[in-house]
Design a protein around this motif. Structure first.
Motif, short mmCIF file in Angstrom:
data_model
loop_
_atom_site.label_atom_id
_atom_site.label_comp_id
_atom_site.label_asym_id
_atom_site.label_seq_id
_atom_site.Cartn_x
_atom_site.Cartn_y
_atom_site.Cartn_z
N LYS A 1 0.84 -1.19 0.00
CA LYS A 1 0.00 0.00 0.00
C LYS A 1 0.88 1.24 0.00
CE LYS A 1 -3.67 -2.20 2.76
NZ LYS A 1 -4.78 -2.04 1.82
N ALA B 1 -8.71 -0.73 -0.42
CA ALA B 1 -9.00 -1.01 1.00
C ALA B 1 -8.39 0.10 1.85
CB ALA B 1 -8.43 -2.37 1.40
N ALA C 1 -5.60 -3.32 8.46
CA ALA C 1 -6.63 -4.26 8.02
C ALA C 1 -7.38 -4.74 9.28
CB ALA C 1 -6.02 -5.44 7.28
#
Length: 242
Positions: free
Chosen positions: A3, A131, A225
Motif C-alpha cells: 500500500k 482497501a 486491516a
C-alpha cells in the motif's frame, strides 16, 4: 499487497517506529516532517538502503495551505494514497490558568485542526483506493487527561471524537478508521522528564514499565486491516489505571 501510506511526523519518535514497521512490511511510505530535515533524510537513506520505497515531504500542519496540499503531493509522487497515519503533533505544557491563549492555539492548530484539514484533503484519494484506512495517533492523555497538559490532552481527546465521526461517516465507503492512544512511551519527547514523574506514571500501569515506540507501531500496522474493528481507540498504555 503493498500500500501507499502517508505517515505524518514520520521521522522521529513514534512516527519513526511506524515508518520503519510499515516499510519492513513492504509498503510504500511517504513521510512528512515539519522542521527536522536532517532526521527525515536520515530515515530515507536508512530505509532505501534496505530496499524500501520511501519519500519525504516537508510540511507544517499548522499552516492550512500546507496541510491541504500534502496528500496531493504524495498522490502525485506515488500515483495514489491507500492509508493515512495521522501521527504528527506537538505538546506545550503549562498550568491551565497560566497558559497564554496563543500557546493553546498553536497546539490545537497543529494537533487537531491540521489533522482535520489534512484528512479532508486526503479523502478524495482514499476513496479511490481498494482497501483504504485512516489511523489516528491520539494519546492516553486524550482519554484520561494529564496534569499540566490541558491543551495537548484537549487536542488528543478531540481527535478521538474525530475518529469516531469519520468512521461512521465513511464506513459505507469502505474506509477503516481507528485510533491508537499511546500511554507513556520512551521517545525523545519524554526523555527529559524528571525521574519522579516517570515513576509516578509507571506506577499507575499494570506492567510497571515504560512502553516502546515499536509497540505502538505494531498496533498501527494491525489497524491497516482491522476486520470488524471500526471507530475504535486502542489503548497502548501498559494497563494504566490511575
Amino acid at each position: 499487497m503493498a500500500k501507499t501510506i502517508l505517515v505524518t511526523g514520520g521521522a522521529r519518535g513514534i512516527g519513526l517506529a511506524v515508518t520503519r514497521r510499515l516499510a519492513a512490511a513492504g509498503h510504500r511510505v511517504a513521510v512528512s516532517y515539519r522542521a527536522d530535515g536532517e532526521a527525515a533524510r536520515s530515515v530515507r537513506a536508512e530505509l532505501r538502503a534496505r530496499g524500501a520505497e520511501i519519500e519525504i515531504f516537508q510540511s507544517d500542519l499548522a499552516d492550512p495551505k500546507d496541510a491541504r496540499a500534502l496528500p496531493g503531493r504524495v498522490g502525485e509522487r506515488f500515483g495514489g494514497l491507500d492509508v493515512l497515519v495521522n501521527n504528527a503533533g506537538m505538546t506545550d505544557d503549562a498550568s491551565f490558568l497560566m497558559m497564554e491563549r496563543a500557546r493553546y492555539r498553536e497546539v490545537l492548530g497543529t494537533n487537531l485542526f491540521g489533522t482535520m484539514l489534512l484528512t479532508g484533503a486526503a479523502l478524495p484519494l482514499l476513496l479511490k483506493a481498494d482497501a483504504p484506512a485512516i489511523v489516528i495517533v491520539a494519546s492516553l492523555g486524550g482519554v484520561v487527561g494529564k496534569e499540566g497538559q490541558v491543551a495537548y490532552a484537549t487536542s488528543k481527546g478531540a481527535l478521538i471524537g474525530f475518529t469516531q465521526w469519520l468512521a461512521r461517516k465513511y464506513s459505507s465507503a469502505g474506509i477503516a478508521v481507528n485510533a491508537v492512544a499511546p500511554g507513556f512511551i520512551r521517545t525523545g519527547m519524554t526523555a527529559d522528564l524528571e525521574p519522579k514523574m516517570v515513576d509516578h506514571v509507571v506506577g499507575g500501569t499494570a506492567l510497571r514499565r515504560v512502553g516502546r515506540a515499536e509497540e505502538v507501531a505494531e498496533a498501527v500496522h494491525f489497524l491497516l486491516a482491522p476486520g470488524y474493528m471500526q471507530a475504535t481507540t486502542l489503548r497502548i498504555d501498559g494497563g494504566f489505571n490511575r
